[in-house]
Write an enzyme that holds these catalytic residues in place. Structure first.
Site, mmCIF file in Angstrom:
data_model
loop_
_atom_site.group_PDB
_atom_site.id
_atom_site.type_symbol
_atom_site.label_atom_id
_atom_site.label_comp_id
_atom_site.label_asym_id
_atom_site.label_seq_id
_atom_site.Cartn_x
_atom_site.Cartn_y
_atom_site.Cartn_z
ATOM 1 N N GLY A 3 96.902 14.762 82.922
ATOM 2 C CA GLY A 3 96.968 14.556 81.673
ATOM 3 C C GLY A 3 98.339 14.158 81.225
ATOM 4 C CB THR B 58 100.713 -5.048 71.809
ATOM 5 O OG1 THR B 58 100.607 -3.739 72.198
ATOM 6 C CG2 THR B 58 99.293 -5.443 71.549
ATOM 7 C CB SER C 92 94.815 15.177 88.087
ATOM 8 O OG SER C 92 94.543 16.133 87.554
ATOM 9 C CG ASN D 168 88.139 13.734 86.921
ATOM 10 O OD1 ASN D 168 89.313 14.063 87.656
ATOM 11 N ND2 ASN D 168 88.208 12.816 85.980
ATOM 12 C CE1 TYR E 27 84.187 15.166 83.828
ATOM 13 C CE2 TYR E 27 81.634 15.426 83.164
ATOM 14 C CZ TYR E 27 82.975 14.642 83.196
ATOM 15 O OH TYR E 27 83.066 13.433 82.330
#
Ligand code: 6PG
Length: 490
Positions: free
Chosen positions: A138, A42, A136, A194, A198
């Site tokens: 965020g 978009t 990594s 990851n 966890y």
């Protein structure tokens, strides 16, 4: 490089996909003097990013992929920051005909490493070079310095290197980026990252539960404890944000915000991929597997609430004893368990590197995880040193200087798990970790019985300890069992 004119007509790199991660990476790249072409499904997101930015920003907004490809200097550098899975395939199919040999496409999403392997082969046919890059940190990391894990064509990496090194997080060990290895190596390294994420998050959640429910401390008190732990060997981003999160009050109710959050953990799948890869490669990662199960169990809220009314136990969560002493024990248990989790992750990475011929430099991986990423931690320094001494180290637990990280907390781990078990507080991550540690350090395990049973019911054969050269042998179990039943008198 960026010119001083307002809007450039050409760009050094293009970013496709302007969600939060894509927009922040585009801003980060432009901050470092590169002209950035922008495209999004978009177009409004392109306009918004340009309008919200300083007018001097060297952004080139484009409406079509043709225009996007046309404004990029050659060989082109294109960073995809779009949803992993089918959207990446579709984008590659659209882009490939618009590109020329030697152009470079980077997939910066959390893609499955086998998809990356396949895509590299697909693009190679047209001479387009492909990089699968773990990113990594965020939103904040993307904007101010992420940890980057690029894998794929090495020459393509060299073409990207100045940009990647300038935008990556920096530590005293250099920029948090390195060439990880060929084909899917970059995305595999991110998957292991990851998985460790966890595991560590689960261990921290268990420590929080023990402090909060077991010791009856308030959220504010647990926040202070985590903040204190963050000043010592446990120093890490995940401990730091645990302390921060626990200190926040809900503006609506005034309660600790964390206590207003439903106890159902989500997951997007990268943790599961770690466990699946570990099963495929035959590498035990029990802490990571326990963390995945714990998230799944947490998501079964209604069933758990129902079960809580049926499976009533005499165990009471509240622990007796000296609070400070128990808290110290939880801290040391956590330290040992976190160290074991990194050991599992690196063992998995080593196995994958051998299996796929990636030649991953473990020391470099530890180095690029020191900053920018979610699992950045002080513990990475001894890990860097361990792989510096022995690049081929089978397991971090074998390293003379890393070993104490675990051994120092071993007694606390046993004590903490024992206390948690007694009080009915679930500690699946801590328990799985201790099981791993105890199994790994056992010269003798009970799988001799497993082998005997397999041979009895399926003639699967076994090896003898007294005749290693004899290879695999089979026993006529029914005959010997009958004879054992009659005391040897048949
Ligand atoms: C990172 C994180 C990130 C991850 C999210 C969500 O390194 O920045 O690992 O890539 O996707 O944290 O993961 P889950 O939804 O699976 O918890």
């Amino acid at each position: 490089m960026a010119s001083q004119s307002a809007v450039p007509s050409r760009a050094d790199i293009g970013v496709i996909g302007l969600g939060v991660m894509g927009s922040n990476l585009a801003l980060n790249i432009e901050d470092h003097g590169f002209r950035v072409a922008l495209w999004n499904l978009t177009h409004a997101s392109v306009t918004r990013l340009i309008e919200d930015s300083d007018a001097n920003r060297q952004f080139v907004g484009t409406r079509t992929l043709e225009e996007f490809a046309a404004v990029l200097d050659r060989p082109r550098r294109i960073l995809l920051m779009i949803k992993a899975g089918a959207p990446v395939n579709e984008m590659l199919e659209k882009l490939a005909p618009l590109l020329a040999p030697d152009d470079v496409i980077v997939d910066g999403g959390n893609s499955l490493f086998t998809d990356t392997q396949r895509r590299e082969v697909f693009l190679r046919a047209s001479g387009v070079r492909f990089i699968g890059m773990g990113v990594s940190g965020g939103e904040e990391g993307a904007r101010n310095g992420p940890s980057l894990m690029p894998g794929g064509d090495r020459t393509a990496y060299n073409h990207l290197r100045p940009i990647l090194e300038s935008i990556a997080a920096k530590t005293d060990s250099g920029p948090c980026v390195t060439y990880v290895g060929p084909d899917g190596a970059g995305h595999f390294v991110k998957t292991v990252h990851n998985g460790i994420e966890y595991g560590v998050m689960q261990l921290i959640a268990e420590a929080y539960d023990l402090l909060r429910r077991g010791l009856g401390l308030s959220a504010a008190q647990t926040s202070a404890i985590f903040a204190n732990w963050n000043g010592g060997p446990l120093a890490s981003y995940l401990i730091e944000i645990a302390a921060q999160v626990l200190s926040v009050r809900d503006p609506e109710t005034g309660n600790p915000l964390v206590e207003m959050i439903l106890d159902q953990a989500g997951q997007k799948g990268t943790g599961k991929w770690t466990a699946q890869a570990a099963l495929d490669l035959g590498v035990p990662v029990p802490t990571i597997a326990a963390a995945i199960d714990a998230r799944v169990l947490s998501s079964m809220k209604a069933e758990r609430v129902h079960a809580s009314q049926l499976l009533v136990s005499d165990a009471t969560a509240r622990m007796a004893g000296d609070t400070d002493e128990l808290a110290r024990s939880i801290r040391d248990a956590l330290g040992a368990a976190i160290a074991c989790t990194y050991a599992q992750g690196f063992a998995l990475l080593r196995a994958a590197s051998a299996e796929y011929d990636w030649d991953v430099d473990m020391r470099e991986i530890a180095r690029i995880w020191k900053g920018g990423c979610i699992i950045r931690a002080r513990l990475l320094d001894p890990i860097i040193q361990a792989f510096g001494r022995a690049p081929d180290l089978a397991n971090l637990l074998l390293d003379a200087d890393f070993r104490p990280e675990v051994l120092a907390g071993e007694a606390a781990l046993r004590l903490t798990i024992g206390t948690a078990v007694e009080h009915g507080i679930p500690v699946p991550g801590l328990s799985a970790t201790l099981g791993y540690f105890d199994s790994y350090r056992s010269a003798v395990l009970p799988q001799n019985l497993t082998q005997a049973q397999r041979d009895l019911f399926g003639a699967h054969t076994y090896q003898r300890i007294d005749r290693p050269d004899a290879g695999f042998v089979h026993t006529d179990w029914p005959g010997l069992i009958a004879s054992a039943a009659t005391g040897g008198k048949s």
